[in-house]
Design an enzyme around this catalytic site. Structure first.
Site, PDB file in Angstrom:
ATOM      1  N   GLU A 181       0.796  -1.224   0.000  1.00  0.00           N
ATOM      2  CA  GLU A 181       0.000   0.000   0.000  1.00  0.00           C
ATOM      3  C   GLU A 181       0.836   1.286   0.000  1.00  0.00           C
ATOM      4  O   GLU A 181       0.844   2.035   0.994  1.00  0.00           O
ATOM      5  CB  GLU A 181      -0.961  -0.002   1.193  1.00  0.00           C
ATOM      6  CG  GLU A 181      -1.883  -1.199   1.201  1.00  0.00           C
ATOM      7  CD  GLU A 181      -2.992  -1.136   2.259  1.00  0.00           C
ATOM      8  OE1 GLU A 181      -2.924  -0.262   3.134  1.00  0.00           O
ATOM      9  OE2 GLU A 181      -3.920  -1.961   2.192  1.00  0.00           O
ATOM     10  N   GLU A 367      -5.157  -8.673   0.770  1.00  0.00           N
ATOM     11  CA  GLU A 367      -5.783  -8.354   2.061  1.00  0.00           C
ATOM     12  C   GLU A 367      -7.272  -8.131   1.860  1.00  0.00           C
ATOM     13  O   GLU A 367      -7.682  -7.487   0.887  1.00  0.00           O
ATOM     14  CB  GLU A 367      -5.222  -7.054   2.668  1.00  0.00           C
ATOM     15  CG  GLU A 367      -3.904  -7.195   3.345  1.00  0.00           C
ATOM     16  CD  GLU A 367      -3.435  -5.894   4.009  1.00  0.00           C
ATOM     17  OE1 GLU A 367      -4.301  -5.114   4.478  1.00  0.00           O
ATOM     18  OE2 GLU A 367      -2.223  -5.665   4.029  1.00  0.00           O
TER      19      GLU A 367
HETATM   20  C1  FCB Z   1      -4.326  -2.207   5.579  1.00  0.00           C
HETATM   21  C2  FCB Z   1      -2.929  -2.530   6.053  1.00  0.00           C
HETATM   22  C3  FCB Z   1      -2.876  -3.602   7.101  1.00  0.00           C
HETATM   23  C4  FCB Z   1      -4.007  -3.475   8.086  1.00  0.00           C
HETATM   24  C5  FCB Z   1      -5.324  -3.384   7.373  1.00  0.00           C
HETATM   25  C6  FCB Z   1      -6.519  -3.322   8.280  1.00  0.00           C
HETATM   26  O1  FCB Z   1      -4.376  -0.923   5.058  1.00  0.00           O
HETATM   27  O2  FCB Z   1      -2.136  -2.942   4.969  1.00  0.00           O
HETATM   28  O3  FCB Z   1      -1.617  -3.556   7.709  1.00  0.00           O
HETATM   29  O4  FCB Z   1      -3.778  -2.406   8.905  1.00  0.00           O
HETATM   30  O5  FCB Z   1      -5.326  -2.236   6.546  1.00  0.00           O
END
Ligand code: FCB
Length: 484
Positions: A181, A367
């Site tokens: 990110e 994620e």
């Molecule tokens: C993302 C991050 C991860 C975690 C999630 C909830 O933005 O990559 O580390 O904090 O959110």
């Protein structure tokens, strides 16, 4: 208003089976070093920007830090056992840079390297394919003291870090994510100042973003040179964006916001350079770009990691932000405890849009998950039905995206464990495994039981079908031979 699907979950769940996905689909969970490892001063680790940030008053909601977190540094074997028991076949983790380098001229720290070597061996022993992220936000503080990501020198330091790590682990780790990110590194850390290093300067943030993407571009060939059969990509947090109204100025604002949130990353990574509409709107905020930078950033990758959490609605608002845009709260929608809108259909449309516009070789959901106010019942169980339902609905959204032609090849659930959730501290639990931060006891929540059942039950069903087919074939054969 969006459809409320929650009440429909029990029937939706019956529409979801592991066998709906290809047999080589990857099923994993994800974590990151600073959020789970703890052991902040152990075996030669030096402070990261997050250690320093947490020390400043008022930065972390509950005043906690990652100094102990889920103490994964000492509990890693138990944690990998849990990941294995879920029936998952991959595990995404990140490598803590301050465990490996302790100063500008330091040699790699053998104890830091040994930890990740043990961890990777532990994954392989348990049938978990290792997916390593090189940068999940924990820059060594000594590099920040020299300018951090705002300085081009950090780009070269990152390439050196990538070189050392991939040389050391590349015989066993084939899947590499350079950055997690970059938008968060740049914007939350350098424009909003709500993440480490806590800088509030939009121009710096845009320059940081450039350096991060450049470091991805320069590290990738180095990783390939060290790991012949490497699969390399990066993980972007991407969002479906819509306009707050039918007004042309809101449409234009939404398009510009999409430009800064999504296209600013995807366009250069896929060889198109920075989007011109955003570049022009940025004016003096535009980054300093050297000759050759864009070419380096457009390096060919093997996959795109997509981190999906929520959509955004945008309106035109002069003066509200450097691009005169403002976020508008959706009305009447479901939200997680974080306030993030739940929109699985947005995940499908986002994946389809990426597929159509950029045609990545493959996409992995690196994620996806949710935080809720979990509580431990008297019998010790954590009944997080809302998280389970969130997961089911998002997996159905992935299934639908695949049906529409998206090349999605795997899903990493965020997160295996409750952990240190950055500025929210330990107050936001994203894990499917509950962690008691005092005793470090792990308890799989109902969502973990569901994930395990989903991953293992359909496998069992498949085994049962295979066994039944084999039995029928054997009976037929014996009948035929006795008839002959
Ligand atoms: C993302 C991050 C991860 C975690 C999630 C909830 O933005 O990559 O580390 O904090 O959110």
């Amino acid at each position: 208003m969006r459809k409320n699907l929650l009440h429909a979950v029990p029937s939706l769940a019956t529409q979801l089976q592991r066998t709906d996905f290809n047999s080589d689909f990857l099923w994993g969970t994800a974590t990151s070093a600073y959020q789970i490892e703890g052991a902040a001063a152990t075996d030669g680790r030096v402070p990261s920007i997050w250690d320093s940030f947490c020390e400043q008053a008022g930065t972390i909601r509950d005043g906690s830090s990652g100094a102990v977190a889920s103490d994964h540094y000492h509990h890693w074997a138990e944690d990998l056992d849990i990941a294995q028991s879920l029936g998952s076949n991959a595990y995404r983790f990140s490598i803590s840079w301050p465990r490996i380098f302790s100063g500008p001229d330091s040699k790699p720290n053998p104890e830091g390297l040994a930890f990740y070597s043990r961890l990777v061996d532990g994954m392989l022993e348990r049938g978990l394919q290792p997916w390593a992220t090189l940068y999940h936000w924990d820059l060594p503080q000594y590099l920040q003291d020299q300018g951090g990501w705002a300085s081009r020198d950090t780009v070269h330091a990152f390439v050196e870090f990538a070189d050392v790590i991939t040389e050391h682990l590349g015989d066993r780790v084939k899947h590499w994510i350079t950055h997690n990110e970059p938008w968060c590194t740049a914007m939350l850390g350098h424009a909003d100042g709500i993440h480490a290093p806590g800088i509030k300067d939009f121009k710096t943030a845009i320059q940081v973003c450039h350096h991060v993407l450049l470091s991805h571009g320069l590290a990738t060939p180095v990783i390939r040179a060290n790991v012949a059969d490497a699969r390399i990509g990066l993980a972007l947090n991407l969002h479906p964006i819509s306009a707050a109204s039918d007004k042309p100025e809101d449409f234009a604002a939404a398009r510009l916001h999409d430009g800064l949130r999504n296209r600013w990353y995807l366009d250069p990574l896929y060889g198109r350079g920075y989007p011109q509409d955003v570049w022009q709107a940025l004016g003096d905020y535009a980054p300093v770009v050297y000759e050759g930078d864009l070419q380096a950033m457009a390096v060919s990758t093997d996959f795109l990691g997509v981190n999906f959490y929520f959509p955004e609605i945008i309106e035109h608002a002069p003066g509200a932000s450097p691009l005169n845009t403002r976020l508008v709260d959706a009305v009447g929608v479901e939200r997680t405890a974080f306030g993030w809108e739940i929109a699985p259909e947005g995940m499908t449309s986002l994946l389809k849009r990426i597929q159509d516009d950029y045609q990545p070789h493959a996409m992995y959901i690196t994620e996806n998950g949710a935080t809720y106010d979990d509580h431990v019942d008297n019998d010790g169980q954590i009944r997080d039905e809302l998280r389970r339902d969130y997961l089911i609905r998002h997996l159905l959204a992935v299934k639908e995206a695949i049906r529409l032609g998206c090349q999605v090849k795997g899903y990493f659930l965020w997160s295996l464990l409750d952990n240190f959730e950055w500025a929210e501290g330990c107050s936001r639990r994203f894990g499917i495994v509950y962690v008691d931060f005092i005793t470090q006891k792990r308890t799989p929540k109902l969502s973990a039981h569901w994930y395990r059942d989903f991953l293992l039950e359909t496998e069992k069903a498949k085994d049962a079908t295979t066994t039944a087919k084999a039995a029928t074939a054997a009976t037929q054969q014996s009948q035929e031979s006795s008839a002959a």
